[in-house]
Enzyme design. Structure first.
Site, PDB file in Angstrom:
ATOM      1  N   ASN A 291       1.956   1.423   4.394  1.00  0.00           N
ATOM      2  CA  ASN A 291       2.560   0.337   5.185  1.00  0.00           C
ATOM      3  C   ASN A 291       1.947   0.390   6.676  1.00  0.00           C
ATOM      4  OD1 ASN A 291       5.262  -1.772   5.690  1.00  0.00           O
ATOM      5  ND2 ASN A 291       3.199  -2.521   5.179  1.00  0.00           N
TER       6      ASN A 291
ATOM      7  N   CYS B  67       0.779  -1.248  -0.161  1.00  0.00           N
ATOM      8  CA  CYS B  67       0.078  -0.060  -0.053  1.00  0.00           C
ATOM      9  C   CYS B  67       0.789   1.200  -0.001  1.00  0.00           C
ATOM     10  CB  CYS B  67      -1.060   0.163   1.112  1.00  0.00           C
ATOM     11  SG  CYS B  67      -0.258   0.215   2.953  1.00  0.00           S
TER      12      CYS B  67
ATOM     13  N   ASP C 149      -8.184   3.897   0.783  1.00  0.00           N
ATOM     14  CA  ASP C 149      -7.246   4.202   1.784  1.00  0.00           C
ATOM     15  C   ASP C 149      -8.051   4.773   3.211  1.00  0.00           C
ATOM     16  OD1 ASP C 149      -5.412   5.590   3.226  1.00  0.00           O
ATOM     17  OD2 ASP C 149      -4.617   6.423   1.853  1.00  0.00           O
TER      18      ASP C 149
ATOM     19  N   CYS D 189      -1.635   0.828   7.293  1.00  0.00           N
ATOM     20  CA  CYS D 189      -3.233   0.595   7.507  1.00  0.00           C
ATOM     21  C   CYS D 189      -3.644  -0.710   6.807  1.00  0.00           C
ATOM     22  CB  CYS D 189      -4.114   1.794   6.980  1.00  0.00           C
ATOM     23  SG  CYS D 189      -3.873   3.420   7.986  1.00  0.00           S
ATOM     24  N   ARG D 190      -3.581  -0.749   5.433  1.00  0.00           N
ATOM     25  CA  ARG D 190      -4.060  -1.689   4.686  1.00  0.00           C
ATOM     26  C   ARG D 190      -3.223  -2.997   4.427  1.00  0.00           C
ATOM     27  NH1 ARG D 190      -5.193   2.135  -0.184  1.00  0.00           N
ATOM     28  NH2 ARG D 190      -3.222   3.099   0.627  1.00  0.00           N
ATOM     29  N   SER D 191      -1.917  -2.603   3.870  1.00  0.00           N
ATOM     30  CA  SER D 191      -0.984  -3.788   3.667  1.00  0.00           C
ATOM     31  C   SER D 191      -0.691  -4.736   4.939  1.00  0.00           C
ATOM     32  CB  SER D 191       0.037  -3.548   2.661  1.00  0.00           C
ATOM     33  OG  SER D 191       1.031  -2.766   3.465  1.00  0.00           O
TER      34      SER D 191
HETATM   35  P1  4NP Z   1      -1.928   2.787   3.941  1.00  0.00           P
HETATM   36  O1  4NP Z   1      -2.481   4.279   4.446  1.00  0.00           O
HETATM   37  O2  4NP Z   1      -1.222   3.092   2.591  1.00  0.00           O
HETATM   38  O3  4NP Z   1      -3.157   1.891   3.881  1.00  0.00           O
HETATM   39  O4  4NP Z   1      -0.818   2.347   5.115  1.00  0.00           O
HETATM   40  C1  4NP Z   1      -1.840   5.550   4.632  1.00  0.00           C
HETATM   41  C2  4NP Z   1      -1.018   5.560   5.541  1.00  0.00           C
HETATM   42  C3  4NP Z   1      -0.343   7.053   5.972  1.00  0.00           C
HETATM   43  C4  4NP Z   1      -0.539   7.757   4.878  1.00  0.00           C
HETATM   44  C5  4NP Z   1      -1.288   7.694   3.636  1.00  0.00           C
HETATM   45  C6  4NP Z   1      -1.959   6.405   3.572  1.00  0.00           C
HETATM   46  N1  4NP Z   1       0.208   8.994   5.020  1.00  0.00           N
HETATM   47  O5  4NP Z   1       0.034   9.964   4.056  1.00  0.00           O
HETATM   48  O6  4NP Z   1       1.049   9.267   5.877  1.00  0.00           O
END
Ligand code: 4NP
Length: 153
Positions: A10, A7, A123, A12-14
């Site tokens: 790294n 993702c 997201d 939330c989702r992955s």
């Molecule tokens: P992820 O979510 O890609 O599912 O881990 C996010 C986590 C952090 C950010 C964006 C999306 N960020 O902008 O810090």
């Protein structure tokens, strides 16, 4: 066989995807053949832990997340057999890596395996607990199809 979930951050989702995958694979006694990891295309959270909201929704479903954030590298595309992107932005970023061309066929979108249809795993970073639950549900049902595809091959 090695599977990498990717993702942006790294957090939330992955990490949630990898934890759900591992949980199911252990239940199926396939953990000696199906190995997974997760990473992000971004570098914002390197060395940190998964988001508390992902840890919480996982725990509610009996799934444990234990992960240290890392960023995707060109070597990952060589090392892993399947690279599963959470959304189309992640996919585009993966395909920008120097090693992407010769490993193109390894890279897929998570929701290519969603029985309810394709799209992005949204997201949830700026979202609410409900958004994390939705992500969990998408990953949970998609993972069954992904794992079944490995059992067939
Ligand atoms: P992820 O979510 O890609 O599912 O881990 C996010 C986590 C952090 C950010 C964006 C999306 N960020 O902008 O810090």
């Amino acid at each position: 066989m090695k599977i990498l979930f990717v993702c942006l951050g790294n957090i939330c989702r992955s990490p949630l995807a990898a934890a759900i995958f591992n949980h199911k694979v252990i239940e199926l006694k396939l953990d000696h053949v199906l190995i997974s990891d997760s990473c992000g295309t971004g570098n914002y959270h390197i060395g940190g832990a998964a988001d508390d909201r992902s840890i919480a929704v996982a725990r509610k479903n009996g799934v444990v997340i234990q992960h240290v954030v890392r960023q995707l590298t060109a070597d990952d595309l060589e090392e892993f057999d399947h690279i599963i992107a959470m959304d189309r932005n992640n996919l585009a970023n993966i395909k920008r890596l120097p090693s992407a061309k010769e490993n193109y066929e390894k890279v897929k979108l998570m929701r290519e395996y969603d029985p309810q249809g394709p799209g992005d795993v949204p997201d949830p970073y700026y979202g609410t607990e409900k958004d994390f639950r939705e992500v969990y549900d998408i990953l949970d049902r998609s993972m069954d199809v992904l794992i079944a595809s490995f059992q067939k091959s």
